[in-house]
Write an enzyme that holds these catalytic residues in place. Structure first.
Site, PDB file in Angstrom:
ATOM      1  N   SER A   1      49.106  25.001  39.220  1.00 43.41           N
ATOM      2  CA  SER A   1      48.648  25.182  37.832  1.00 43.41           C
ATOM      3  C   SER A   1      49.820  25.530  36.923  1.00 43.41           C
ATOM      4  O   SER A   1      49.903  25.056  35.786  1.00 43.41           O
ATOM      5  CB  SER A   1      47.606  26.303  37.759  1.00 43.41           C
TER       6      SER A   1
ATOM      7  N   HIS B   1      43.206  21.656  43.774  1.00 43.78           N
ATOM      8  CA  HIS B   1      42.034  22.543  43.910  1.00 43.78           C
ATOM      9  C   HIS B   1      40.788  21.699  44.231  1.00 43.78           C
ATOM     10  O   HIS B   1      39.985  22.069  45.091  1.00 43.78           O
ATOM     11  CB  HIS B   1      41.739  23.282  42.596  1.00 43.78           C
TER      12      HIS B   1
ATOM     13  N   LYS C   1      46.238  38.912  33.402  1.00 39.93           N
ATOM     14  CA  LYS C   1      47.097  37.820  33.898  1.00 39.93           C
ATOM     15  C   LYS C   1      47.507  36.882  32.762  1.00 39.93           C
ATOM     16  O   LYS C   1      48.241  35.934  32.997  1.00 39.93           O
ATOM     17  CB  LYS C   1      46.348  37.011  34.968  1.00 39.93           C
TER      18      LYS C   1
ATOM     19  N   ARG D   1      49.534  25.358  50.823  1.00 35.48           N
ATOM     20  CA  ARG D   1      50.433  24.225  50.587  1.00 35.48           C
ATOM     21  C   ARG D   1      51.655  24.263  51.492  1.00 35.48           C
ATOM     22  O   ARG D   1      52.441  23.332  51.491  1.00 35.48           O
ATOM     23  CB  ARG D   1      50.881  24.202  49.119  1.00 35.48           C
TER      24      ARG D   1
HETATM   25  O1  PNS Z   1      44.558  31.182  42.177  1.00 37.47           O
HETATM   26  P1  PNS Z   1      45.131  32.526  42.469  1.00 37.47           P
HETATM   27  O2  PNS Z   1      45.602  33.182  41.190  1.00 37.47           O
HETATM   28  O3  PNS Z   1      46.178  32.501  43.535  1.00 37.47           O
HETATM   29  O4  PNS Z   1      43.906  33.421  43.028  1.00 37.47           O
HETATM   30  C1  PNS Z   1      44.110  34.763  43.374  1.00 37.47           C
HETATM   31  C2  PNS Z   1      42.761  35.476  43.624  1.00 37.47           C
HETATM   32  C3  PNS Z   1      41.845  35.321  42.427  1.00 37.47           C
HETATM   33  C4  PNS Z   1      42.085  34.871  44.837  1.00 37.47           C
HETATM   34  C5  PNS Z   1      43.084  36.972  43.894  1.00 37.47           C
HETATM   35  O5  PNS Z   1      43.933  37.452  42.890  1.00 37.47           O
HETATM   36  C6  PNS Z   1      41.849  37.857  43.968  1.00 37.47           C
HETATM   37  O6  PNS Z   1      41.045  37.732  44.856  1.00 37.47           O
HETATM   38  N1  PNS Z   1      41.706  38.752  42.982  1.00 37.47           N
HETATM   39  C7  PNS Z   1      40.590  39.668  42.893  1.00 37.47           C
HETATM   40  C8  PNS Z   1      41.040  41.112  43.120  1.00 37.47           C
HETATM   41  C9  PNS Z   1      41.062  41.452  44.596  1.00 37.47           C
HETATM   42  O7  PNS Z   1      40.076  41.333  45.294  1.00 37.47           O
HETATM   43  N2  PNS Z   1      42.242  41.917  45.076  1.00 37.47           N
HETATM   44  C10 PNS Z   1      42.404  42.314  46.456  1.00 37.47           C
HETATM   45  C11 PNS Z   1      42.828  41.165  47.350  1.00 37.47           C
HETATM   46  S1  PNS Z   1      44.488  40.680  47.031  1.00 37.47           S
END
Ligand code: PNS
Length: 169
Positions: free
Chosen positions: A128, A17, A41, A90
């Site tokens: 993570s 990150h 989560k 990745r």
């Molecule tokens: O590190 P991660 O868990 O892969 O990040 C995921 C994240 C936080 C980018 C994604 O879950 C997110 O944007 N969540 C907010 C809710 C949202 O906007 N959902 C619609 C798009 S999928």
């Protein structure tokens, strides 16, 4: 002024990150690292802890701000005056999920653009979740996470195990 948002769970933040954060910050005037506050989560670290970790690690970077957010990412991006979302890739396994997320965000707000940054080869193989699993079994996470949060991860793993044994979670 170009403001970009780098969203994620960061549970915990890894060196992968941080590599994306450093590289993304060179492409914009201001980078906002946005930590998702989503208790459903079941994160290992609370959102406050994850924000604190990132703030500690990035304290000498004036062009990078750490914020938490809940709800839709596109709404958060708009609220901070940004239409650029940064995500690290990745490899092909990330691609389908990331591409779907980018399309979803564009369908929610057609102004939003997702910028993908390919992970550096040294960070291709960890996440993570792996960090947490390795720490749980007492493995070495030295190359995976910033030194200043390493002990916090081990401490949290021990605490979580204790709570599980006593039926706390
Ligand atoms: O590190 P991660 O868990 O892969 O990040 C995921 C994240 C936080 C980018 C994604 O879950 C997110 O944007 N969540 C907010 C809710 C949202 O906007 N959902 C619609 C798009 S999928």
């Amino acid at each position: 002024m170009h403001i970009a948002v780098y969203p994620g769970s960061f549970d915990p933040v890894t060196n992968g990150h941080l590599d994306i954060i450093e590289r993304a910050s060179k492409l914009c005037d201001k980078l906002i690292v946005a930590v998702l506050d989503n208790p459903s989560k079941m994160p290992m670290f609370t959102v406050e802890e994850r924000v604190k970790h990132l703030e500690l690690i990035l304290k000498d970077k004036p062009d990078i701000e750490v914020r938490s957010f809940s709800g839709l990412l596109v709404d958060f991006a708009k609220s901070v005056g940004s239409n650029i979302v940064v995500r690290g890739l990745r490899g092909v396994t990330d691609f389908s999920y990331e591409f779907q997320m980018a399309l979803t965000n564009r369908s929610l707000d057609s102004d939003i653009e997702t910028l993908f940054i390919s992970a550096d080869t040294q960070y291709l193989f960890f996440s993570s979740s792996q960090v947490k699993e390795i720490a749980l079994f007492g493995g070495n996470i030295d190359n995976m996470v910033p030194r200043i949060i390493k002990d916090e991860i081990y401490k949290k793993v021990v605490k979580t195990q204790g709570m599980q044994k006593s039926g706390g979670i």
